[in-house]
Design a protein around this motif. Structure first.
Motif, mmCIF file in Angstrom:
data_model
loop_
_atom_site.group_PDB
_atom_site.id
_atom_site.type_symbol
_atom_site.label_atom_id
_atom_site.label_comp_id
_atom_site.label_asym_id
_atom_site.label_seq_id
_atom_site.Cartn_x
_atom_site.Cartn_y
_atom_site.Cartn_z
ATOM 1 N N GLY A 1 8.485 -8.928 2.635
ATOM 2 C CA GLY A 1 8.719 -7.917 1.613
ATOM 3 C C GLY A 1 9.928 -8.201 0.743
ATOM 4 O O GLY A 1 10.451 -7.293 0.094
ATOM 5 N N ILE A 2 10.397 -9.440 0.688
ATOM 6 C CA ILE A 2 11.571 -9.744 -0.127
ATOM 7 C C ILE A 2 11.214 -9.663 -1.608
ATOM 8 O O ILE A 2 10.052 -9.730 -1.992
ATOM 9 C CB ILE A 2 12.164 -11.136 0.191
ATOM 10 N N ARG A 3 12.228 -9.523 -2.432
ATOM 11 C CA ARG A 3 12.034 -9.451 -3.872
ATOM 12 C C ARG A 3 11.652 -10.823 -4.421
ATOM 13 O O ARG A 3 12.004 -11.860 -3.849
ATOM 14 C CB ARG A 3 13.298 -8.939 -4.562
ATOM 15 N N LEU A 4 10.977 -10.810 -5.569
ATOM 16 C CA LEU A 4 10.515 -12.049 -6.188
ATOM 17 C C LEU A 4 11.683 -12.976 -6.490
ATOM 18 O O LEU A 4 11.635 -14.173 -6.186
ATOM 19 C CB LEU A 4 9.731 -11.722 -7.462
ATOM 20 N N ASN A 5 12.725 -12.426 -7.085
ATOM 21 C CA ASN A 5 13.872 -13.252 -7.440
ATOM 22 C C ASN A 5 14.563 -13.821 -6.200
ATOM 23 O O ASN A 5 15.128 -14.919 -6.235
ATOM 24 C CB ASN A 5 14.866 -12.429 -8.260
ATOM 25 N N ALA A 6 14.517 -13.075 -5.101
ATOM 26 C CA ALA A 6 15.132 -13.545 -3.855
ATOM 27 C C ALA A 6 14.419 -14.786 -3.332
ATOM 28 O O ALA A 6 15.053 -15.732 -2.857
ATOM 29 C CB ALA A 6 15.115 -12.440 -2.807
ATOM 30 N N LEU A 7 13.085 -14.795 -3.422
ATOM 31 C CA LEU A 7 12.344 -15.967 -2.950
ATOM 32 C C LEU A 7 12.699 -17.201 -3.767
ATOM 33 O O LEU A 7 12.853 -18.303 -3.220
ATOM 34 C CB LEU A 7 10.846 -15.704 -3.025
ATOM 35 N N LEU A 8 12.857 -17.036 -5.073
ATOM 36 C CA LEU A 8 13.182 -18.171 -5.933
ATOM 37 C C LEU A 8 14.552 -18.755 -5.615
ATOM 38 O O LEU A 8 14.811 -19.927 -5.907
ATOM 39 C CB LEU A 8 13.135 -17.747 -7.400
ATOM 40 N N CYS A 9 15.432 -17.957 -5.025
ATOM 41 C CA CYS A 9 16.796 -18.418 -4.750
ATOM 42 C C CYS A 9 16.992 -18.898 -3.311
ATOM 43 O O CYS A 9 18.108 -19.270 -2.925
ATOM 44 C CB CYS A 9 17.791 -17.311 -5.062
ATOM 45 N N ILE A 10 15.935 -18.898 -2.512
ATOM 46 C CA ILE A 10 16.058 -19.402 -1.136
ATOM 47 C C ILE A 10 16.248 -20.911 -1.169
ATOM 48 O O ILE A 10 15.470 -21.650 -1.788
ATOM 49 C CB ILE A 10 14.812 -19.035 -0.310
ATOM 50 N N ARG A 11 17.279 -21.376 -0.498
ATOM 51 C CA ARG A 11 17.561 -22.811 -0.420
ATOM 52 C C ARG A 11 17.032 -23.362 0.907
ATOM 53 O O ARG A 11 16.701 -22.606 1.818
ATOM 54 C CB ARG A 11 19.062 -23.048 -0.534
ATOM 55 N N VAL A 12 16.981 -24.660 1.000
ATOM 56 C CA VAL A 12 16.490 -25.293 2.224
ATOM 57 C C VAL A 12 17.310 -24.833 3.421
ATOM 58 O O VAL A 12 16.768 -24.500 4.489
ATOM 59 C CB VAL A 12 16.541 -26.830 2.103
ATOM 60 N N GLU A 13 18.627 -24.770 3.264
ATOM 61 C CA GLU A 13 19.504 -24.409 4.378
ATOM 62 C C GLU A 13 19.421 -22.932 4.759
ATOM 63 O O GLU A 13 19.939 -22.537 5.805
ATOM 64 C CB GLU A 13 20.953 -24.755 4.036
ATOM 65 N N ASP A 14 18.772 -22.111 3.938
ATOM 66 C CA ASP A 14 18.687 -20.677 4.222
ATOM 67 C C ASP A 14 17.605 -20.339 5.241
ATOM 68 O O ASP A 14 17.572 -19.221 5.758
ATOM 69 C CB ASP A 14 18.415 -19.892 2.928
ATOM 70 N N VAL A 15 16.719 -21.292 5.536
ATOM 71 C CA VAL A 15 15.640 -21.052 6.501
ATOM 72 C C VAL A 15 16.052 -21.623 7.844
ATOM 73 O O VAL A 15 16.177 -22.836 8.008
ATOM 74 C CB VAL A 15 14.316 -21.675 6.025
ATOM 75 N N ASP A 16 16.274 -20.737 8.811
ATOM 76 C CA ASP A 16 16.721 -21.124 10.155
ATOM 77 C C ASP A 16 15.575 -20.882 11.136
ATOM 78 O O ASP A 16 15.438 -19.793 11.697
ATOM 79 C CB ASP A 16 17.954 -20.298 10.534
ATOM 80 N N LEU A 17 14.760 -21.915 11.337
ATOM 81 C CA LEU A 17 13.616 -21.773 12.234
ATOM 82 C C LEU A 17 14.048 -21.622 13.685
ATOM 83 O O LEU A 17 13.369 -20.967 14.488
ATOM 84 C CB LEU A 17 12.678 -22.973 12.088
ATOM 85 N N GLU A 18 15.159 -22.224 14.040
ATOM 86 C CA GLU A 18 15.618 -22.163 15.431
ATOM 87 C C GLU A 18 15.912 -20.719 15.850
ATOM 88 O O GLU A 18 15.555 -20.294 16.947
ATOM 89 C CB GLU A 18 16.865 -23.029 15.610
ATOM 90 N N ASN A 19 16.566 -19.980 14.969
ATOM 91 C CA ASN A 19 16.881 -18.575 15.270
ATOM 92 C C ASN A 19 15.886 -17.601 14.646
ATOM 93 O O ASN A 19 16.004 -16.383 14.828
ATOM 94 C CB ASN A 19 18.290 -18.242 14.771
ATOM 95 N N GLY A 20 14.922 -18.128 13.912
ATOM 96 C CA GLY A 20 13.876 -17.281 13.348
ATOM 97 C C GLY A 20 14.366 -16.339 12.265
ATOM 98 O O GLY A 20 13.966 -15.167 12.245
ATOM 99 N N LEU A 21 15.208 -16.844 11.330
ATOM 100 C CA LEU A 21 15.777 -15.983 10.300
ATOM 101 C C LEU A 21 15.772 -16.686 8.934
ATOM 102 O O LEU A 21 15.911 -17.902 8.860
ATOM 103 C CB LEU A 21 17.210 -15.583 10.641
ATOM 104 N N ILE A 22 15.618 -15.881 7.889
ATOM 105 C CA ILE A 22 15.767 -16.364 6.509
ATOM 106 C C ILE A 22 16.944 -15.626 5.892
ATOM 107 O O ILE A 22 16.999 -14.397 5.912
ATOM 108 C CB ILE A 22 14.502 -16.100 5.673
ATOM 109 N N LEU A 23 17.884 -16.363 5.347
ATOM 110 C CA LEU A 23 19.041 -15.770 4.693
ATOM 111 C C LEU A 23 18.711 -15.489 3.227
ATOM 112 O O LEU A 23 18.235 -16.370 2.517
ATOM 113 C CB LEU A 23 20.240 -16.718 4.773
ATOM 114 N N VAL A 24 18.960 -14.251 2.800
ATOM 115 C CA VAL A 24 18.760 -13.867 1.398
ATOM 116 C C VAL A 24 20.138 -13.681 0.778
ATOM 117 O O VAL A 24 20.917 -12.828 1.214
ATOM 118 C CB VAL A 24 17.933 -12.577 1.278
ATOM 119 N N CYS A 25 20.434 -14.475 -0.232
ATOM 120 C CA CYS A 25 21.755 -14.463 -0.858
ATOM 121 C C CYS A 25 22.010 -13.153 -1.594
ATOM 122 O O CYS A 25 21.114 -12.609 -2.250
ATOM 123 C CB CYS A 25 21.869 -15.641 -1.818
ATOM 124 N N GLY A 26 23.223 -12.646 -1.492
ATOM 125 C CA GLY A 26 23.578 -11.376 -2.123
ATOM 126 C C GLY A 26 23.540 -11.422 -3.635
ATOM 127 O O GLY A 26 23.358 -10.395 -4.296
#
Length: 413
Positions: free
Chosen positions: A154-179
């Motif tokens: 349910g993230i915002r459209l603009n948030a998805l466009l700003c996700i970087r490679v390092e923001d996806v943490d598969l080990e801990n199962g989290l995606i970081l969304v930049c403020g």
């Protein structure tokens, strides 16, 4: 101060996202189109604002669009007044100039439509894998991943466009969304669910083979297909994909509608945790979250049913006889009712007991399914009500007579 100067001052003094800056400037541009680019904002009073509002609404502008203009101009005027940029103005001319817009239709997407869109994307993935040919939405595996990210998070459209490679943490199962991408300016994280994890793993693997660096835009279709020439993926490319989904399914789909759908679905869960929903959507207050949630009429029906059970209302509910031998009654009048009930207030036959010719007679649970039982029960209830009312009246008369005698004896003494 001109409208442009007003927006320049406000934007310069605030840390705004690009999208927010565009909205503020669009509001002052609308003001300038009506009053003139060189008009001084200090000369625009409330009467002029109301005249503009009435004219622009008559010309076809939606009430929601006007409210957007009104809200942003009110904010900029308040800023200018507070900081002495308009010393001769004491009252904000845009205060309380919003109008009540009509209620919008539901923004959620039905489960069947989502399933249809998902099945179509998966079909395109198989077609591209087996034929090595370009399909309607290509590369299909990438757009399926985009679709599922919006569905699951349910993230915002603009948030998805700003996700970087390092923001996806598969080990801990989290995606970081930049403020920086958020209206709230708050950085937050969303969990990676079981259904989303393999798609993100594939995306990261392909990004690594394509030479992505840690701080590169991860969701960049231009780097996964030779059919695109841009360096950075933009809003138009995602909106174009959703337009194709809308055309295929016949149901309007957008990333923002997936936010509304997720909020509504979460509130249908047994725990209905509004705070969890608020955190997942990164809202500043609960009121905003509540506005995303559509009414759950099935849940309403269950709650209303539980209430009727608790209060015993179903003991008198009329039900159609399902024995296979429906009974039919002729239309009844008050003359058909026993003499004991005639003339008693409230003793008219209930509407569910009077039937027209050919009407199936209901049965009354838990009594025997017959009109005789219902009539007998009604007689008993009516007689009991009559006797009770007579006893209460007699008691009140006796009490009044005793009070009168006692009062008379006091004065005699």
């Amino acid at each position: 101060m001109t409208p442009k100067e007003l927006s320049d001052e406000y934007v310069h003094d605030h840390d705004l996202r690009d999208a927010s800056q565009k909205i503020y400037r669009a509001s002052t541009n609308a003001l300038a189109r009506h009053f003139g680019a060189e008009v001084t904002v200090e000369t625009i009073d409330r009467r002029a604002v109301l005249s503009w509002r009435n004219q622009i609404l008559e010309d076809g502008l939606s009430k929601r669009s006007w409210n957007t203009y009104s809200s942003h101009l009110r904010t900029m005027y308040s800023y200018a007044i507070e900081h002495g940029l308009m010393p001769q103005i004491t009252a904000n001319p845009f205060k309380k100039t919003a109008v009540q817009p009509p209620k919008r239709k539901s923004k959620t997407v039905e489960r069947d439509a989502i399933g249809k869109a998902r099945d179509w994307l998966r079909y395109l993935v198989e077609v591209e894998q087996h034929t090595r040919r370009r399909t309607t939405i290509t590369p299909a595996w990438f757009w399926l991943t985009v679709f599922e990210v919006f569905y699951y998070t349910g993230i915002r459209l603009n948030a998805l466009l700003c996700i970087r490679v390092e923001d996806v943490d598969l080990e801990n199962g989290l995606i970081l969304v930049c403020g920086d991408t958020e209206k709230t300016h708050r950085e937050y994280q969303v969990p990676i669910t079981e259904g989303l994890e393999p798609l993100l793993q594939t995306l990261l693997n392909k990004a690594k083979r394509a030479g992505f660096k840690r701080r590169d835009q991860l969701f960049n279709v231009n780097r996964f297909s030779k059919h695109y020439r841009g360096e950075v993926m933009n809003l138009d490319q995602i909106e174009g994909m959703y337009k194709k989904l809308t055309k295929t399914t016949g149901v309007r789909m957008t990333p923002h509608r997936f936010r509304h759908t997720l909020a509504t679905d979460l509130m249908k869960q047994p725990d209905r945790n509004i705070h969890l929903t608020k955190s997942l959507l990164n809202h500043s207050n609960l009121a905003t979250t509540m506005s995303y949630i559509e009414a759950d009429y099935d849940h309403m029906r269950d709650v209303m049913h539980e209430r009727s059970l608790a209060q015993g209302a179903l003991n008198r509910v009329a039900r159609v006889d399902d024995t296979g031998a429906p009974k039919r009654l002729q239309k009844q009048t008050t003359d058909d009712w026993p003499v004991e009930t005639q003339g008693i207030p409230g003793s008219q036959p209930p509407s569910h007991v009077s039937f027209g010719a050919g009407t199936m007679a209901p049965s009354f649970a838990p009594l025997e399914p017959s009109i005789e039982s219902a009539t007998m029960q009604f007689q008993h209830n009516a007689l009991f009500t009559l006797m009770s009312s007579q006893l209460r009246a007699l008691s009140r008369r006796e009490g009044a007579e005793r009070s009168s005698r006692a009062l008379a004896a006091r004065f005699t003494t």
